[in-house]
Scaffold this motif. Structure first.
Motif, PDB file in Angstrom:
ATOM      1  N   GLY A  79       0.825  -1.208   0.000  1.00  0.00           N
ATOM      2  CA  GLY A  79       0.000   0.000   0.000  1.00  0.00           C
ATOM      3  C   GLY A  79       0.854   1.250   0.000  1.00  0.00           C
ATOM      4  O   GLY A  79       1.709   1.459  -0.863  1.00  0.00           O
ATOM      5  N   ASP A  80       0.639   2.133   1.027  1.00  0.00           N
ATOM      6  CA  ASP A  80       1.353   3.415   1.088  1.00  0.00           C
ATOM      7  C   ASP A  80       2.749   3.300   1.684  1.00  0.00           C
ATOM      8  O   ASP A  80       3.465   4.300   1.769  1.00  0.00           O
ATOM      9  N   ILE A  81       3.137   2.133   2.143  1.00  0.00           N
ATOM     10  CA  ILE A  81       4.464   1.964   2.736  1.00  0.00           C
ATOM     11  C   ILE A  81       5.470   1.699   1.620  1.00  0.00           C
ATOM     12  O   ILE A  81       5.275   0.796   0.791  1.00  0.00           O
ATOM     13  N   ASP A  82       6.551   2.484   1.608  1.00  0.00           N
ATOM     14  CA  ASP A  82       7.605   2.269   0.620  1.00  0.00           C
ATOM     15  C   ASP A  82       8.368   0.985   0.948  1.00  0.00           C
ATOM     16  O   ASP A  82       8.670   0.707   2.122  1.00  0.00           O
ATOM     17  N   VAL A  83       8.687   0.189  -0.073  1.00  0.00           N
ATOM     18  CA  VAL A  83       9.451  -1.044   0.098  1.00  0.00           C
ATOM     19  C   VAL A  83      10.756  -0.903  -0.659  1.00  0.00           C
ATOM     20  O   VAL A  83      10.771  -0.622  -1.862  1.00  0.00           O
ATOM     21  N   LEU A  84      11.856  -1.066   0.056  1.00  0.00           N
ATOM     22  CA  LEU A  84      13.186  -0.978  -0.539  1.00  0.00           C
ATOM     23  C   LEU A  84      13.783  -2.379  -0.581  1.00  0.00           C
ATOM     24  O   LEU A  84      13.958  -3.024   0.462  1.00  0.00           O
ATOM     25  N   VAL A  85      14.083  -2.872  -1.770  1.00  0.00           N
ATOM     26  CA  VAL A  85      14.686  -4.201  -1.959  1.00  0.00           C
ATOM     27  C   VAL A  85      16.177  -4.004  -2.202  1.00  0.00           C
ATOM     28  O   VAL A  85      16.578  -3.343  -3.172  1.00  0.00           O
ATOM     29  N   VAL A  86      16.983  -4.538  -1.303  1.00  0.00           N
ATOM     30  CA  VAL A  86      18.428  -4.315  -1.309  1.00  0.00           C
ATOM     31  C   VAL A  86      19.125  -5.548  -1.862  1.00  0.00           C
ATOM     32  O   VAL A  86      18.853  -6.680  -1.430  1.00  0.00           O
ATOM     33  N   THR A  87      20.017  -5.351  -2.795  1.00  0.00           N
ATOM     34  CA  THR A  87      20.784  -6.464  -3.336  1.00  0.00           C
ATOM     35  C   THR A  87      21.919  -6.839  -2.396  1.00  0.00           C
ATOM     36  O   THR A  87      22.329  -6.045  -1.533  1.00  0.00           O
ATOM     37  N   HIS A  88      22.433  -8.060  -2.559  1.00  0.00           N
ATOM     38  CA  HIS A  88      23.508  -8.557  -1.708  1.00  0.00           C
ATOM     39  C   HIS A  88      24.212  -9.699  -2.430  1.00  0.00           C
ATOM     40  O   HIS A  88      23.686 -10.235  -3.424  1.00  0.00           O
ATOM     41  N   PRO A  89      25.375 -10.121  -1.987  1.00  0.00           N
ATOM     42  CA  PRO A  89      26.136 -11.153  -2.717  1.00  0.00           C
ATOM     43  C   PRO A  89      25.450 -12.511  -2.791  1.00  0.00           C
ATOM     44  O   PRO A  89      25.837 -13.336  -3.620  1.00  0.00           O
ATOM     45  N   HIS A  90      24.471 -12.779  -1.946  1.00  0.00           N
ATOM     46  CA  HIS A  90      23.848 -14.103  -1.905  1.00  0.00           C
ATOM     47  C   HIS A  90      22.532 -14.143  -2.679  1.00  0.00           C
ATOM     48  O   HIS A  90      21.750 -15.084  -2.520  1.00  0.00           O
ATOM     49  N   ALA A  91      22.265 -13.135  -3.495  1.00  0.00           N
ATOM     50  CA  ALA A  91      20.983 -13.055  -4.180  1.00  0.00           C
ATOM     51  C   ALA A  91      20.965 -13.967  -5.402  1.00  0.00           C
ATOM     52  O   ALA A  91      22.000 -14.393  -5.914  1.00  0.00           O
ATOM     53  N   GLY A  92      19.745 -14.245  -5.888  1.00  0.00           N
ATOM     54  CA  GLY A  92      19.544 -14.907  -7.165  1.00  0.00           C
ATOM     55  C   GLY A  92      20.098 -16.294  -7.265  1.00  0.00           C
ATOM     56  O   GLY A  92      20.888 -16.594  -8.152  1.00  0.00           O
TER      57      GLY A  92
END
Length: 856
Positions: free
Chosen positions: A350-363
């Protein structure tokens, strides 16, 4: 009175005296009067400020009550008069003030509560350093402890709180212009309490406290009006914590975001699934919790099956402005099968901002947990594989002999049963082998045409496929249930161990050793050692150890009936494995000896190591606090000693020097009577100097702890006259019976203590002083009674503090050590020295002396 509306409370809060709280309160009162409101001044302190006093003109002032206290006339709030007048609004200044004796209550805020209960609105003032929760903080900032405080709850319940703010520079200008204090005190105030640093820190305290109160009001409003959507009035950052290696990156990013705005908050949320089994390693969570605390955030643990919904619920509950997530560690195949927590949070935020942070263990570069060590024994695994390989052929041969049965259906049912049995015995992989063999044998031996891989009827093919599928599914479920059961048992054992180590670390003489002992017993180890190092390159040093008892030895030293059978026993059927080093932090590790623990036990040991680290840090802080406290006391003692040397010792020395100089310079020209007077003055001041030096030496001996009593039975009626040798004749009445039993004390110490107490009573209590003694049970009680002005109850303890003079005791009459030395000597001798009020007025010093030398 139940129907009376409770009055409303308005508080003007300031960071320091002089910011204009009283002025703002009176200005508001004048505006209310102009609008026709019934306002009275119940109590306002102008402190001699002309501008403040001018605002009182035209306002009705309720007369104060007067109190005579120790020869001084005091004025204070007359609550009864205000209640009888019953205005709409009453002005009451200085909410935290202590009332003069004889009033309704001890504190002014209690009087205000009475006015509010009667339906009278109250406008009041208070400084932030007078709030109870901030009293110690303000003392650390200013170096001054405020004796008058008001509970935070009283101010928080106010209907309105208005901050009266002023910059430190502007307040110092007001002070310099004489608008706050009298001119003769301005310089001292500017260089002490009203320093720019002090005022800036106090101002920040006031602003933050007021901001918290405004935030409480905002939450109350949202709750009352059913508003669930977040209002981002303050930057609150929620970081979803998984326990994986990316968590530290997310926490630091969230902390930087929160720090970008004033008053930002960091909240870490870890969601435990409902089964409690699929969680992160406890040692990783413990390290991440510590990091959150170091970053100034708070840690929250939530139990839920839907992780995304739980994170959003927490974020909305705290009125968060942002949620920080890490890029998923799931593979692309897993992401294709289910959206994942991050996607669900973004979709429903909804109105809450979501920040998705990358990192070395992703994907897909997932964090691999240490492989689980199986719970099956080698014998069970061997038996399971035997059943998986030999069971299907043996069952096929047995069925082939029964040619009269409907062998295909029977074979399928029996092969399924065999597969489930293999799964129960040896787990998933052998069961899959058994299912494959069972399906193949059913096809070849029992599905027409027999002896070939081909199947003529589709239903038979379907039956065989269903057999294999059901066998695989049942085997997977059975294996999962078995593993979950083992995990649950292990989790319960780990929880019990952590609880035991936590309980052991909370008390006892060696809490760290007790925690290690609980770990050693739980893991059946021979020895557990905690080692620390001061720097990365420094050597490791043992700080706590736990050993297994010797074989066959019971705790009390007797032999056990079955050596090694106790709960902490370690198997002795072979040589010890090498030591296992378990790193806990950069400065702490555990060394485990006795056997090589599996990975899950290493994680448990690391979690216990964190508890040990906390215990060691706590002990170190206690030692540092004790050292700092002792150093402060020694510093205060040195400061007081310097003050004493600079004044009290110089006075008799100056008098002696003046007398000797006069005798030496004038010689025979001085008349005989004046020469005698000068010699008498010199002798008197030399005696005073000797007394002061003796007190200083005695205090230094007590402070160093080198006073060692030499006890022997003595008669009290011999000690008391010797103690009164320096007291003027007729100043003391003595009532010490000769038939009192002997007391086992150091006569010299008791004599010095009695002398100091009696001299103090004669000097400040006035003659005559009465000294009496009597036996009470197994002690002798000596009372030194005077009928002087007495000492208030809240000052009695201060009398026994070194270098203390109460009230207006003049300097030059002693160092303020007499009673401190007396109590020190009496305590060293096994007795007590306390102060009581004398009936009818005055002070009674009570010495309690054990008959048997109780201090030995």
């Amino acid at each position: 009175m139940d129907d009376v509306r409770r009055g409303r409370l308005r508080v003007y809060l300031g960071a320091a005296p002089g910011v204009g709280k009283t002025y703002a309160m009176l200005d508001e009162a004048r505006r209310r009067v102009e609008r026709g409101t019934d306002v009275v001044v119940a109590l306002v302190e102008t402190h001699g400020r002309a501008g403040t006093a001018a605002l009182l003109d035209g306002l009705e002032v309720v007369p104060r009550r007067t109190v005579e206290h120790r020869g001084t006339t005091l004025t204070d709030l007359d609550v009864d008069a205000v209640l009888a007048r019953h205005p709409e609004i009453a002005l009451v200044d200085e909410l935290a003030h202590t009332n003069a004796p004889g009033g309704r209550h001890a504190k002014r805020w209690e009087d205000v509560e009475d006015l509010l209960a009667a339906g009278i609105d109250v406008v009041t003032t208070v400084n932030v350093q007078h709030l109870e929760s901030l009293n110690d903080v303000a003392r650390a900032i200013t170096g001054v402890r405020q004796q008058e405080t008001v509970p935070d709850a009283v101010v928080r319940r106010a209907d309105q709180i208005e901050l009266v703010d002023m910059s430190p520079e502007a307040l110092r200008r007001r002070l310099a212009h004489g608008n706050v204090y009298a001119a003769e005190t301005v310089d001292a105030a500017l260089t002490q309490y009203f320093r720019v640093g002090n005022l800036t820190a106090l101002r920040e305290l006031a602003l933050l406290w007021t901001a918290d109160r405004v935030d409480d009001a905002l939450e109350a409003y949202r709750t009352a009006h059913g508003i669930s959507d977040p209002w981002p009035a303050r930057e609150r950052v929620v970081v979803a914590v998984t326990g994986g290696p990316e968590t530290e990156t997310l926490l630091r990013r969230g902390a930087r975001i929160a720090a970008q705005s004033a008053g930002g908050q960091l909240l870490a949320v870890h969601v435990l699934r409902g089964d409690g089994l699929r969680g992160a390693p406890p040692d990783a969570l413990a390290r991440q919790r510590l990091l959150v605390e170091q970053l100034g955030g708070t840690w929250h643990t939530v139990v839920a099956d839907d992780v995304a919904a739980a994170v959003l619920e927490v974020a909305r509950g705290v009125n968060a402005s942002r949620i920080v997530l890490g890029v998923t560690r799931r593979s692309r195949l897993a992401q294709a099968l289910s959206p994942g927590v991050g996607t669900e949070v973004i979709r429903d935020a909804g109105d809450i901002d979501v920040l998705v942070v990358t990192h070395p263990h992703a994907g897909g570069r997932r964090f691999r947990r240490p492989p689980r060590r199986g719970t099956l024994t080698g014998r069970r695994r061997l038996l399971g594989w035997g059943l998986a390989v030999a069971g299907p052929p043996a069952l096929a041969l047995a069925l082939d002999a029964a040619t009269t049965w409907d062998t295909l259906s029977i074979a399928l049912m029996l092969f399924l049963a065999l597969t489930v049995g293999v799964a129960l015995v040896a787990g998933l992989v052998p069961a899959l082998v058994a299912a494959a063999l069972g399906g193949a044998l059913s096809n070849v031996l029992f599905a027409p045409p027999v002896g070939t891989w081909s199947i003529t009827e589709p239903r038979n093919a379907l039956a065989i496929v269903v057999l294999v599928a059901v066998a695989v599914g049942v085997s997977a479920v059975v294996d999962l249930a078995a593993r979950r059961t083992a995990e649950a048992a292990r989790a319960r054992a780990e929880a019990d161990t952590l609880a035991a180590t936590a309980a052991a670390s909370l008390g006892g003489e060696d809490p760290a050793g007790a925690a290690l002992e609980a770990l050693r017993e739980a893991l059946r180890l021979r020895r557990v050692v905690a080692q620390r190092r001061a720097a990365p390159a420094a050597p490791w040093v043992d700080v706590a150890t736990a050993h297994a008892p010797a074989a066959g030895a019971a705790p009390g030293g007797a032999l056990d009936a079955a050596p090694g059978a106790g709960p902490g026993a370690v198997p002795h059927d072979g040589p010890d494995d090498g030591p296992t080093e378990v790193p806990v932090t950069d400065a702490l590790r555990l060394v485990l000896t006795g056997r090589t623990p599996p990975p899950h036990e290493v994680r448990l040991a690391r979690a216990v190591g964190l508890q040990v680290e906390a215990v060691l840090e706590r002990d170190a802080l206690r030692v540092e606090a004790g050292t700092a406290r002792a150093e402060r006391e020694r510093g205060a003692m040195r400061t007081a000693l310097l003050a004493a040397v600079s004044h009290d010792l110089r006075t008799p020395l100056a008098a002696i020097k003046a007398s000797v100089s006069a005798l030496r310079s004038l010689g025979d020209a001085i008349p005989a009577d004046e020469r005698t007077a000068l010699l008498g003055d010199a002798e008197h001041n030399a005696d005073r100097l000797q007394h002061l030096v003796d007190d200083l030496l005695d205090m230094s001996r007590l402070d160093a702890g080198v006073v060692v009593p030499r006890r022997a039975p003595v008669a009290l009626d011999e000690v008391v006259p010797a103690a009164l040798a320096g007291v003027p004749e007729g100043a003391v009445d003595v009532d010490v019976p000769e038939d009192l039993p002997l007391v086992t004390v150091d006569a010299a110490l008791l004599e010095r203590a009695l002398a100091n107490v009696v001299e103090n009573a004669v000097r400040y209590g006035g003659a005559p002083v009465r000294v009496s003694a009597g036996q009470v049970d197994d002690v002798v009680v000596v009372r030194v009674v005077d009928h002087g002005p007495g000492v208030p109850d809240d000052r009695k303890a201060a009398m026994f503090t070194a270098f203390q003079r109460l009230d207006d005791a003049p300097r030059g009459h002693g160092l303020g050590l007499g009673l401190a030395v007396a109590r020190g000597f009496v305590t060293a001798d096994g007795g007590t020295l306390d102060a009581e009020d004398t009936p009818g007025g005055g002070l009674t010093m009570v010495l309690t002396i054990p008959l048997d030398g109780g201090g030995a």
